[in-house]
Design a protein around this motif. Structure first.
Motif, short mmCIF file in Angstrom:
data_model
loop_
_atom_site.label_atom_id
_atom_site.label_comp_id
_atom_site.label_asym_id
_atom_site.label_seq_id
_atom_site.Cartn_x
_atom_site.Cartn_y
_atom_site.Cartn_z
N MET A 1 1.21 -1.58 0.13
CA MET A 1 0.29 -0.22 -0.12
C MET A 1 1.41 1.43 -0.29
N PRO A 58 1.61 -1.25 14.38
CA PRO A 58 1.80 -1.32 13.49
C PRO A 58 -0.01 -2.11 13.62
N SER A 59 -0.56 -1.45 12.38
CA SER A 59 -0.87 -2.42 11.58
C SER A 59 -1.72 -2.29 10.22
N SER A 60 -2.18 -3.00 9.41
CA SER A 60 -2.36 -2.27 7.76
C SER A 60 -3.30 -1.57 7.67
N ASN A 62 -3.53 1.13 9.40
CA ASN A 62 -3.85 1.29 10.70
C ASN A 62 -5.40 1.10 11.03
N ARG A 150 8.66 4.51 17.67
CA ARG A 150 8.18 3.82 17.01
C ARG A 150 7.52 4.93 15.85
N GLN A 151 7.76 4.11 14.24
CA GLN A 151 7.01 5.29 13.65
C GLN A 151 6.53 4.41 12.35
N THR A 152 6.20 4.92 11.15
CA THR A 152 6.38 3.90 10.09
C THR A 152 7.00 5.40 9.50
N ARG A 154 7.20 7.64 5.94
CA ARG A 154 7.42 7.75 4.52
C ARG A 154 8.07 8.51 4.34
N LEU A 232 -5.17 6.04 7.93
CA LEU A 232 -4.08 6.00 7.80
C LEU A 232 -3.69 8.29 7.31
N HIS A 310 7.19 0.76 5.29
CA HIS A 310 7.12 -0.60 4.35
C HIS A 310 6.97 0.04 2.91
N ASN A 312 5.44 -3.63 1.19
CA ASN A 312 4.80 -4.75 1.46
C ASN A 312 3.65 -4.99 -0.31
N GLU A 316 1.40 -8.57 -1.44
CA GLU A 316 0.48 -8.32 -1.56
C GLU A 316 -0.62 -8.94 -2.88
N SER A 350 0.72 9.14 13.52
CA SER A 350 -0.52 8.04 12.72
C SER A 350 -1.02 8.47 14.51
N ARG A 352 -4.50 6.64 17.81
CA ARG A 352 -5.10 5.41 17.89
C ARG A 352 -6.09 5.78 18.72
C1 LIG Z 1 0.86 -6.09 8.17
C2 LIG Z 1 0.93 -4.67 7.91
C3 LIG Z 1 1.08 -4.00 6.49
C4 LIG Z 1 1.77 -2.53 5.26
N1 LIG Z 1 1.42 -2.07 4.95
C5 LIG Z 1 1.59 -1.63 4.68
C6 LIG Z 1 2.46 -1.04 2.95
O1 LIG Z 1 1.88 -1.74 2.57
N2 LIG Z 1 2.44 0.29 2.81
C7 LIG Z 1 2.50 1.34 3.84
O2 LIG Z 1 2.75 2.69 4.30
N3 LIG Z 1 2.39 0.99 5.20
C8 LIG Z 1 2.11 -0.40 5.78
N4 LIG Z 1 2.23 -0.85 7.45
C9 LIG Z 1 2.09 0.80 8.00
C10 LIG Z 1 0.85 1.32 8.55
O3 LIG Z 1 0.23 1.76 7.67
C11 LIG Z 1 1.59 1.37 9.65
O4 LIG Z 1 1.45 1.30 10.99
C12 LIG Z 1 -0.40 2.01 10.19
O5 LIG Z 1 -0.69 3.29 9.46
C13 LIG Z 1 -0.06 2.88 11.67
O6 LIG Z 1 0.91 3.79 11.71
P1 LIG Z 1 3.03 3.38 12.97
O7 LIG Z 1 3.18 2.68 11.71
O8 LIG Z 1 3.46 5.26 12.09
O9 LIG Z 1 1.75 3.97 13.87
C14 LIG Z 1 1.91 -1.80 6.99
C15 LIG Z 1 1.41 -2.13 8.61
C16 LIG Z 1 1.59 -3.27 9.32
C17 LIG Z 1 0.88 -4.01 10.03
#
Ligand SMILES: Cc1cc2nc3c(=O)[nH]c(=O)nc-3n(C[C@H](O)[C@H](O)[C@H](O)COP(=O)(O)O)c2cc1C
Length: 360
Positions: A1, A58-60, A62, A150-152, A154, A232, A310, A312, A316, A350, A352
């Motif tokens: 994604m 984290p979750s897919s 969010n 921790r954060q994702t 981008r 997101l 990510h 992914n 996917e 992000s 919660r």
């Molecule tokens: C199983 C899983 C798949 C994810 N896939 C993507 C992805 O394909 N692209 C992306 O940008 N983030 C991806 N994420 C990150 C989530 O979007 C992110 O964890 C969520 O938005 C919360 O943000 P945070 O990690 O900064 O707390 C994924 C997270 C998980 C756990």
């Protein structure tokens, strides 16, 4: 994604995360992104603090696709079927990986509060993950301390390699029962992963159902992000806020295949390396273990000042996943997650939902 309103998007280190968002967003970030202090020694206050830490995982998309059942000295994690993403995640793989991420944070949080626990998976029609809590000496590990940081991320990273010592720590953190992490740091291998990402990203962006599902989870401004507490948030990708109606209308029009692919290619090239998590068996139990391994990896990276994001797409899109597994030399298992890592800027956080919203 992945997505961005590319014409107005800027995630260069000097611009990342600078502007004020408003709509109560800053206050929400301060409230959410810290360890909850139980406030009283009361067992239920402590259990709620553990759940809070778990929800920072984290979750897919969010989606926060988890629910928690509290008992006297146990917590059970349950999948939230209302929060499935049937297009990007038809077999619920990401949903169970996300549960694994939350469970891993819970384990570290429990230890910090003086409880030892080991998640036990129960399969069948109503799968669940039970964590029985046994008293122990409280220990605040570096991975626990990393939970609220921790954060994702981008954004572009700084393209500098990590030290051998750092890579060893990440590799150890990212391995678990039935799960192996492959660290790719050679430029040729990183470029090859980039080609899989571009091919799979192109397939996803040409799929209208994928774009519609993604749009459903995007929060186009601070007020909407705060109201829902999930999804997101556009600022996390470096995009400006828009009224919800305008963002929803523009989203499919401004998604540009070429610009998205260029951005991914640039971000991949700015990374120190790529981690691919691979389960030995393709089932829910192993997907949860992959989530736990990934969360340990992400927390260890955070503790080292290393960021993760990510990529992914190649895991996917099912037909591309098969070719990607062959590229990795994986037979019989499942590539679960593709993560780039390196040093880079902090991006907006992000949000919660509150603990009460995830308790059953
Ligand atoms: C199983 C899983 C798949 C994810 N896939 C993507 C992805 O394909 N692209 C992306 O940008 N983030 C991806 N994420 C990150 C989530 O979007 C992110 O964890 C969520 O938005 C919360 O943000 P945070 O990690 O900064 O707390 C994924 C997270 C998980 C756990």
């Amino acid at each position: 994604m992945g997505w961005s309103i590319s014409d107005v998007h800027d995630t260069t280190p000097q611009n990342a995360g600078r502007s004020r968002v408003g709509g109560g967003y800053e206050a929400a970030v301060r409230r959410i992104w810290r360890h909850a202090e139980p406030g009283s020694p009361d067992a239920s206050a402590v259990l709620r603090a553990l759940v809070h830490d778990a929800t920072l995982a984290p979750s897919s998309h969010n989606t926060q696709c988890w629910r928690f059942r509290l008992e006297d000295s146990a917590i059970t994690l349950l999948p939230d079927a209302q929060r499935r993403c049937p297009v990007v995640d038809p077999d619920d793989h990401h949903l169970f990986v996300s549960l694994g991420c939350a469970a891993e944070s819970l384990v570290h949080s429990a230890l910090a509060h003086g409880w030892l626990c080991e998640p036990v998976f129960h399969g069948g029609a109503d799968p669940s993950l039970r964590l029985a809590l046994l008293p122990t000496v409280a220990l605040r590990t570096p991975l626990f301390e990393a939970i609220p940081h921790r954060q994702t991320t981008r954004a572009d990273f700084d393209a500098q390699p990590l030290s051998t010592e750092e890579l060893k720590l990440l590799e150890a953190a990212g391995s678990g029962p039935g799960v192996q992490v492959h660290l790719l740091t050679g430029r040729q291998a990183i470029e090859a992963v980039g080609e899989f990402v571009v091919e799979a990203n192109t397939a996803q962006l040409r799929n209208q159902a994928f774009v519609a599902e993604l749009r459903h989870w995007i929060r186009f401004n601070g007020r909407e992000a705060v109201r829902t507490g999930d999804g997101l948030f556009s600022a996390c990708t470096g995009n400006p806020g828009l009224p919800t109606w305008l963002g929803r209308a523009l989203f499919p029009l401004v998604l540009s295949e070429r610009k998205e692919n260029e951005r991914y290619t640039r971000q991949i090239r700015s990374s120190a390396g790529i981690a691919v998590f691979v389960s030995q068996r393709d089932d829910q139990r192993h997907w949860i273990e992959a989530g736990r391994a990934f969360q340990r990896f992400a927390l260890q990276a955070t503790a080292l000042g290393v960021r993760t994001s990510h990529l992914n797409q190649p895991v996917e899109v099912a037909p591309i996943r098969a070719g990607f597994a062959r590229f990795l030399g994986v037979a019989g298992g499942r590539p679960d997650l593709v993560i780039r890592f390196g040093r880079g800027p902090v991006m907006p956080r992000s949000l919660r939902r509150p603990v009460d919203a995830v308790l059953v």
